[in-house]
Motif scaffolding. Structure first.
Motif, mmCIF file in Angstrom:
data_model
loop_
_atom_site.group_PDB
_atom_site.id
_atom_site.type_symbol
_atom_site.label_atom_id
_atom_site.label_comp_id
_atom_site.label_asym_id
_atom_site.label_seq_id
_atom_site.Cartn_x
_atom_site.Cartn_y
_atom_site.Cartn_z
ATOM 1 N N HIS A 61 0.977 -1.338 -0.004
ATOM 2 C CA HIS A 61 -0.061 -0.116 0.127
ATOM 3 C C HIS A 61 0.880 1.170 -0.075
ATOM 4 N N ARG A 195 9.407 5.582 -8.580
ATOM 5 C CA ARG A 195 9.635 7.102 -8.136
ATOM 6 C C ARG A 195 10.971 7.086 -7.726
ATOM 7 N N ILE B 239 2.675 6.972 -12.299
ATOM 8 C CA ILE B 239 3.036 6.993 -10.807
ATOM 9 C C ILE B 239 3.009 8.306 -10.289
ATOM 10 N N SER B 240 2.234 8.397 -9.295
ATOM 11 C CA SER B 240 2.129 9.570 -8.386
ATOM 12 C C SER B 240 2.830 9.593 -7.042
ATOM 13 N N PRO B 241 3.514 10.914 -6.754
ATOM 14 C CA PRO B 241 4.030 10.863 -5.446
ATOM 15 C C PRO B 241 3.240 10.572 -4.376
ATOM 16 N N VAL B 243 0.678 8.292 -4.084
ATOM 17 C CA VAL B 243 -0.277 6.987 -4.135
ATOM 18 C C VAL B 243 0.563 5.761 -4.359
ATOM 19 N N GLY B 244 0.211 4.771 -3.404
ATOM 20 C CA GLY B 244 1.332 3.581 -3.434
ATOM 21 C C GLY B 244 0.931 2.709 -4.595
ATOM 22 N N PHE B 245 0.040 3.094 -5.478
ATOM 23 C CA PHE B 245 -0.249 1.956 -6.792
ATOM 24 C C PHE B 245 -0.407 2.738 -7.991
ATOM 25 N N PRO B 246 -0.203 2.119 -8.896
ATOM 26 C CA PRO B 246 -0.119 2.956 -10.259
ATOM 27 C C PRO B 246 -1.464 3.471 -10.421
#
Lengths: 213, 388
Positions: A61, A195, B239-241, B243-246
């Motif tokens: 998560h 990232r 990918i966003s900084p 959220v942990g999911f694509p």
């Protein structure tokens, strides 16, 4: 300065080896032991100290970027994380075990009753294994000391995690077959791995080198 | 959806119920299935790409040109309970069927970035990989072994993948080369000497011609290997900084199902997008206000309501408990020619002028906290009523 890399660590049997590995690849290990804090900050990193079975959840998560946890835990958890490096310690095996000398009787029973009773703490691993083999079983989920189950007639077989096999022998059980060999893994969150590639890939390389020593 | 339209994509709504015996690309344990009265096993569509491919294979069998289709609809996945995931969620996306080559790949990539930018997403990257390149890394192996390795990579198990490649006979340097290729990201992809890696960079360059966006939104990254097995070429993940999911996944899937044609597309997981937007400090745009019309005798009230609606305003009769983040303006009807807003009297025509002006340009609007305008505050008229 970018945010510290969050590393989830399993607070179980592999914890001491984990600390040794962290130290060996040059990560800070001060403050990881000797108190009850669960969120420990070091230079450039922050450790999340979790129960082993929760480590994959934290990482999947994105609550932690990477984690160190046994493959046994990963197999049972079924969370979506990237397995990057086999760290080589914490070796154990998932096995099917039965009371010594009971094989003929249980196979006979399987032919007549069409199903075997299997006690385990790892229902997902057990179910997947027997589905793949095409053997019909009734799973009994227990919370511990699974070796007891066949001795008192709760189940025919067990699926359990063994490292030396001593507990099995002392309880007069023999390994019927091996399901999987497991050891500790460096895992990463999918988004974090994209990232924060430079840091995580570098960490993975250092662990890879250390594990291959 | 407006961005989709501007690239020539037309909406399509494939059936949400499918025959379960139809080939599924999603793990069968994750498909929600049920029986109908005839005893047929049905499934709720777990994936739109497959559902659309099926529709196209049936209805557009003869079509020769490129089909551009878009959707904004629900998918259904079986999730274990207590895992913080939903079983039904919205997905938005496009499929470009019948077009191949880097230009088609670039078009879809640029459209994805443009659509996400249009809804206000910032700081995201599109990680671009190439399944063909990954296959090429293991091309010395027999076909079966390549599939085994790819299967492990789709499960994101790099340890098992490299081990299987080594056991199947891939030389140590080739394993090391594959390991490095999957670890490099961005400019460092230049070190991977494969034609597919060049094609991948070319795709990103072309996409940036179509949509410049923020600098460096397209990042070469061969570690992008989606879990779904049908991808064949360029693939990508957003990918966003926060959220942990694509947030979105897509790529080329030539020859899926009966669809004997080249195809590419993407799907945006709306819940993840929403999570990223909210975490990035976004609040719903409040470009609409709702009039809560009270007082007066019923005939006058209804007549004024009808007149306001004709002018293009939204009017609810009586109190409003839920305005979905919009602004509620409480208006009290005095008589046919007078209404009262925030203690001030004006004619209905003035009210229309005030509100429509407020809709067009109100600097405070976007920064406003939506919750303060929500339930239990029908008297919230601080916006338009006061400033107009």
């Amino acid at each position: 300065m970018s945010a510290p890399l969050r590393i989830a660590l399993a607070q179980g049997t592999i914890f001491d080896d984990t600390c040794r590995a962290l130290k060996a690849v040059g990560l800070p290990t001060d403050g990881l032991t000797g108190h009850r804090r669960l969120f420990v900050k070091g230079e450039g990193v922050a450790y999340v100290l979790a129960r082993p079975s929760d480590v994959p959840t934290y990482v999947a998560h994105g609550a932690a970027d990477v984690g160190i946890v046994g493959r046994d835990v990963l197999l049972e958890s079924d969370e979506d994380v990237i397995e990057l490096v086999d760290l080589g310690f914490g070796v154990c095996r998932f096995v099917v075990a039965a009371p010594v000398g009971s094989m003929d009787r249980s196979l006979d029973e399987y032919r007549h009753l069409g199903s075997l009773e299997v006690a385990t703490k790892y229902p997902r691993v057990a179910q997947r294994h027997f589905e793949r083999k095409g053997i019909q079983v009734e799973l009994n989920r227990l919370s511990g000391a699974v070796e007891l189950a066949p001795q008192v007639g709760l189940s025919d077989w067990i699926v359990d995690l063994v490292s030396t096999g001593r507990t099995l022998r002392e309880n007069e059980l023999a390994i019927v077959e091996e399901i999987a060999t497991c050891s500790a893994r460096l895992i990463a969150n999918r988004a974090s791995y994209a990232r924060d590639r430079a840091r995580i890939a570098d960490l993975a390389e250092r662990f890879e080198k250390w594990a291959a020593r | 959806m407006r961005a989709f339209g501007s690239y020539g994509y037309v909406p399509l709504e494939p059936p949400s119920v499918e025959l379960a015996r139809a080939a599924s690309t999603v793990d069968e344990h994750r498909v929600l299935r049920f029986l109908d009265r005839d005893g047929s096993l049905l499934a709720l569509r777990p994936d739109l790409t497959t559902a659309i491919a099926r529709v196209v294979a049936q209805r557009y069998r003869e079509a020769t040109g490129a089909l551009r289709l878009s959707y904004f609809t629900t998918v259904f996945r079986q999730e274990r309970s207590m895992r913080g995931s939903e079983r039904e969620y919205d997905q938005a996306g496009v499929e470009l069927i019948g077009a191949s080559g880097v230009v088609a790949d670039a078009e879809v990539l640029a459209l994805l970035c443009e659509a996400l930018t249009a809804v206000g997403l910032r700081d995201f990257t599109v990680e671009v990989g190439h399944i063909g390149a990954v296959r090429a890394l293991f091309s010395e192996l027999p076909a079966g072994a390549v599939e085994t390795v790819l299967g492990h990579l789709r499960d994101a198990d790099h340890v098992a993948a490299f081990r299987a490649a080594g056991e199947a006979g891939l030389s140590a340097d080739r394993v090391a080369r594959a390991r490095t290729a999957l670890a490099v990201r961005g400019r460092a992809i230049e070190t991977v000497d494969l034609p597919e890696a060049i094609e991948l960079r070319e795709t990103i360059h072309l996409a940036r011609e179509l949509f410049a966006g923020e600098p460096l939104w397209g990042v070469p990254d061969l570690a992008v290997i989606p879990a779904l097995p049908y991808y064949t070429g360029v693939v990508f993940e957003v990918i966003s900084p926060h959220v942990g999911f694509p947030i979105a996944v897509g790529g080329r899937y030539d020859g899926l199902l009966a669809l004997d044609r080249p195809a590419t597309g993407f799907g945006i997981a709306i819940p993840h997008l929403h999570q990223a937007l909210v975490a990035g400090g976004w609040t719903p745009a409040q470009d609409s206000s709702l009039i809560s019309l009270e007082g007066g005798d019923p005939r006058t009230r209804l007549r004024i309501a009808a007149a306001l609606r004709r002018e293009g305003l939204a009017v609810a009769l009586g109190r409003v408990a839920e305005a979905a983040g919009g602004i509620v303006v409480t208006v009290r009807v005095i008589d046919e020619r007078t209404v009262e807003v925030d203690g001030r009297s004006m004619s209905p025509a003035d009210l229309v002028a005030t509100l429509l002006k407020g809709v067009e340009g109100n600097p405070r609007r976007n920064g406003a906290d939506p919750h303060r305008n929500g339930a239990n505050s029908p008297g919230s008229r601080r916006e338009t009523g006061r400033e107009g």
